[in-house]
Scaffold this active site. Structure first.
Site, PDB file in Angstrom:
ATOM      1  N   ARG A  88       6.037  14.395 -16.044  1.00  0.00           N
ATOM      2  CA  ARG A  88       4.927  13.606 -15.522  1.00  0.00           C
ATOM      3  C   ARG A  88       3.579  14.197 -15.911  1.00  0.00           C
ATOM      4  O   ARG A  88       2.557  13.547 -15.786  1.00  0.00           O
ATOM      5  CB  ARG A  88       4.969  13.588 -13.988  1.00  0.00           C
ATOM      6  CG  ARG A  88       6.120  12.846 -13.391  1.00  0.00           C
ATOM      7  CD  ARG A  88       5.716  11.432 -13.052  1.00  0.00           C
ATOM      8  NE  ARG A  88       6.627  10.884 -12.069  1.00  0.00           N
ATOM      9  CZ  ARG A  88       7.489   9.910 -12.323  1.00  0.00           C
ATOM     10  NH1 ARG A  88       7.534   9.370 -13.528  1.00  0.00           N
ATOM     11  NH2 ARG A  88       8.284   9.464 -11.390  1.00  0.00           N
ATOM     12  N   ARG A 127      10.763 -14.792  -7.433  1.00  0.00           N
ATOM     13  CA  ARG A 127      12.162 -14.589  -7.039  1.00  0.00           C
ATOM     14  C   ARG A 127      12.425 -14.997  -5.587  1.00  0.00           C
ATOM     15  O   ARG A 127      11.625 -14.713  -4.704  1.00  0.00           O
ATOM     16  CB  ARG A 127      12.539 -13.100  -7.160  1.00  0.00           C
ATOM     17  CG  ARG A 127      12.434 -12.566  -8.559  1.00  0.00           C
ATOM     18  CD  ARG A 127      13.132 -11.229  -8.690  1.00  0.00           C
ATOM     19  NE  ARG A 127      12.466 -10.144  -7.971  1.00  0.00           N
ATOM     20  CZ  ARG A 127      12.521  -8.866  -8.337  1.00  0.00           C
ATOM     21  NH1 ARG A 127      13.210  -8.523  -9.418  1.00  0.00           N
ATOM     22  NH2 ARG A 127      11.916  -7.941  -7.651  1.00  0.00           N
ATOM     23  N   ARG A 161      11.833 -11.440  -0.754  1.00  0.00           N
ATOM     24  CA  ARG A 161      11.605 -10.050  -0.348  1.00  0.00           C
ATOM     25  C   ARG A 161      10.117  -9.811  -0.155  1.00  0.00           C
ATOM     26  O   ARG A 161       9.289 -10.269  -0.937  1.00  0.00           O
ATOM     27  CB  ARG A 161      12.143  -9.092  -1.417  1.00  0.00           C
ATOM     28  CG  ARG A 161      13.648  -8.964  -1.351  1.00  0.00           C
ATOM     29  CD  ARG A 161      14.171  -8.142  -2.502  1.00  0.00           C
ATOM     30  NE  ARG A 161      13.327  -6.959  -2.746  1.00  0.00           N
ATOM     31  CZ  ARG A 161      13.533  -6.114  -3.740  1.00  0.00           C
ATOM     32  NH1 ARG A 161      14.511  -6.320  -4.591  1.00  0.00           N
ATOM     33  NH2 ARG A 161      12.762  -5.073  -3.900  1.00  0.00           N
TER      34      ARG A 161
END
Ligand code: ZN
Length: 217
Positions: A88, A127, A161
Site C-alpha cells: 500500500r 442491483r 442492499r
C-alpha cells in the site's frame, strides 16, 4: 512461476478473478487481511507477535506483514503468488521487492482491473434481488420478465442492499485511488503496470488476464 499484484476497486471483480487464477493455475492469493487472521489462528511465531500487537489496539507493522508474506512464500513451493492488499505504500513496495529477490522470485505484473466510475455507479446502484429466493436483478441489465414478479419463485417482494448507493460507491472509489496512488507510479516507472477493462464480462476479463500471464516467459 508468476508473481503478480492484482489491483481493483470494489465492484471490479477482483475477488472472482483471483479465485479463478487460484483454481486454474494453482497460484496462491496472499491477501494481508486473511493472512493475518490465519497466522493468528494458527499460532505461528509471526501470528503470535501480530496477535499481541492487535490486542493492544495497535497497527501491525510493515515488518510483521513482510515476515508473514515471507512465511507464506516459503511454504508455497513453486506456486505463483497473487498479492492482494499489499503493498500500500512505497516502503512496502520496496519490502516486497526484497522479499521476492531473497527467494529468487520477481514481480512479473501489476494488473489493475480498471473501471469507469460512472458506469460502476450504474452497475451497482441498479442491483436488486428477490426478497424470497435471492435471485439477482438489475434495473438496466436484467429486469424480471414480468415487471415486479420474480422469474424464479413468483414473489413480488424485492430488496436493495443499503450499500448499493451512489455515495458509497464514490467513497469506495476515492479510497481505492488514495490507496493505490502511492505505489502505481513506482511500478509504472518499471513498466510493470497492465490495465484490464474491469467493466467487461467476467469471462472477457479472465481471457485478458490469461493473455497477459501467458505472454510472460
Ligand atoms: Zn424469487
Amino acid at each position: 512461476m508468476l508473481n503478480i499484484i492484482l489491483l481493483g476497486p470494489p465492484g471490479a471483480g477482483k475477488g472472482t478473478q483471483a479465485a479463478r487464477l487460484q483454481a486454474e493455475r494453482g497460484m496462491i492469493q496472499l491477501s494481508t487481511g486473511d493472512m493475518l487472521r490465519e497466522a493468528v489462528a494458527a499460532g505461528t511465531p509471526v501470528g503470535l507477535q501480530a496477535k499481541a500487537i492487535m490486542e493492544k489496539g495497535e497497527l501491525v507493522s510493515d515488518a510483521i506483514v513482510s515476515a508473514l508474506i515471507g512465511e507464506r512464500l516459503d511454504s508455497a513451493g513453486e506456486a505463483g503468488a497473487i498479492f492482494d492488499g499489499f503493498p500500500r505504500t512505497l516502503a512496502q513496495a520496496e519490502a516486497l521487492d526484497l522479499l521476492l529477490t531473497e527467494r529468487n522470485r520477481s514481480l512479473d505484473h501489476v494488473i489493475e482491473l480498471a473501471v469507469d466510475e460512472d458506469a460502476l455507479v450504474a452497475r451497482i446502484t441498479g442491483r436488486f434481488s428477490c426478497a424470497r429466493c435471492g435471485t439477482g436483478y438489475h434495473d438496466s441489465f436484467r429486469q424480471p420478465k414480468v415487471a415486479g414478479v420474480c422469474d424464479v419463485c413468483g414473489s413480488t417482494e424485492f430488496v436493495r442492499r443499503k450499500d448499493d448507493n451512489e455515495q458509497t460507491v464514490r467513497t469506495r472509489m476515492a479510497e481505492y485511488r488514495a490507496k493505490t496512488a502511492p505505489i502505481l507510479p513506482y511500478y509504472e516507472q518499471r513498466g510493470l503496470v497492465r490495465r484490464v477493462d474491469g467493466m467487461a464480462s467476467m469471462d472477457e476479463v479472465a481471457a485478458e488476464l490469461a493473455t497477459i500471464l501467458d505472454g510472460t516467459s
